[in-house]
Design an enzyme around this catalytic site. Structure first.
Site, PDB file in Angstrom:
ATOM      1  N   SER A   3       0.911  -1.224   0.122  1.00 41.87           N
ATOM      2  CA  SER A   3       0.017  -0.104   0.116  1.00 41.87           C
ATOM      3  C   SER A   3       0.965   1.193  -0.013  1.00 41.87           C
ATOM      4  CB  SER A   3      -0.818   0.004   1.173  1.00 41.87           C
ATOM      5  OG  SER A   3      -1.618   1.222   1.294  1.00 41.87           O
TER       6      SER A   3
ATOM      7  N   TYR B  80      -1.875  -0.208  10.357  1.00 41.61           N
ATOM      8  CA  TYR B  80      -2.140  -0.628   8.858  1.00 41.61           C
ATOM      9  C   TYR B  80      -0.702  -0.362   8.184  1.00 41.61           C
ATOM     10  CZ  TYR B  80      -3.696  -1.267   3.864  1.00 41.61           C
ATOM     11  OH  TYR B  80      -3.911  -1.663   2.765  1.00 41.61           O
TER      12      TYR B  80
END
Length: 250
Positions: free
Chosen positions: A145, A159
């Site tokens: 990501s 995250y």
């Protein structure tokens, strides 16, 4: 057992995973697809892949559960007896929060799925693809990501930290597995038009971030899938250890 290449896509029920599965089916892969939540969506993905000509094994599995991981690979071995590509897409964000309000439970759960689950899946996949273990070689693409670089302050540091671990794993595995005929790369999506933002409880996040994206829009799961399939294709035969951003310039 057919001659078509076999791809395992984790977290394939919806979003990027579903888009990867459908494109892979269209490109001639047979598929093992896992899903954790959303049975109807997962079955719809599998049906679309079958309509495109793929043989599909659909398995409910929590990517961070060792027993579920073992069941997944046992089913793969029984149905196909080979593995040529892994798309390690399964992952969770955990709830959005400031770092000071985050909990040990959130950190443990997100790392369990996104890091420990990824390691276990890559290990089992590599054992089947490695030429030194009787495999044919193959490719792994992990879903990282843009959060790994941006950091996701005030929302998803937990995250982002897992995706930093994904990037480190890709760097190491690409070196260790190259001699086994396995290329390992990652795709790092930015703002993609899926339900992940609403699932995390912050649907308004889209309106805040899109104006800061140089291309001034969200990406689509299909755009990410195209990059994933490129990294598994002969067109990228000299690419390993890469982390390709798909973030519209952000």
């Amino acid at each position: 057992m057919g001659a078509k290449p076999v791809m395992l896509v984790t977290g394939a029920g919806r979003g990027i995973g579903a888009a990867v599965a459908k494109l892979a089916a269209a490109r001639g892969y047979d598929l093992v697809l896992t899903w954790r939540h959303g049975q109807a969506a997962a079955e719809a993905t599998a049906a679309a892949c079958r309509e495109a000509g793929a043989t599909v094994e659909l398995i409910q599995a929590d990517a961070g559960d060792p027993a579920a991981n073992a069941r997944c690979f046992a089913a793969l071995d029984s149905r196909f007896g080979r593995l040529d590509a892994l798309v390690a897409n399964a992952g969770i964000t955990g709830p959005a929060s400031d770092f000071l309000d985050s909990t040990d439970a959130t950190w443990a759960e997100v790392f369990r799925v996104n890091v420990l689950g990824l390691a276990a899946t890559c290990r089992e996949a590599s054992r089947r693809m490695a030429t030194g273990h009787g495999g044919r070689g193959g490719g792994i693409v992990a879903l990282s990501s843009r959060a790994a670089e941006i950091g996701s302050a005030f929302e998803f540091i937990h995250y982002a930290a897992t995706k930093g671990a994904v990037d480190s794993m890709v760097a190491g595995l690409s070196k260790e597995l190259a001699g086994q005929g396995i290329r390992v790369n990652a795709v790092a999506p930015g703002m993609i038009d899926t339900d992940i933002h609403a699932s995390a409880g912050i649907p308004e996040r889209i309106g805040r971030i899109v104006p800061n994206i140089p291309l001034r829009r969200m990406g689509t799961p299909e755009e990410v899938a195209e990059v994933v399939l490129f990294l598994l294709s002969p067109a990228s035969a000299y690419v390993t250890g890469a982390i390709l951003p798909v973030g519209g310039g952000r």
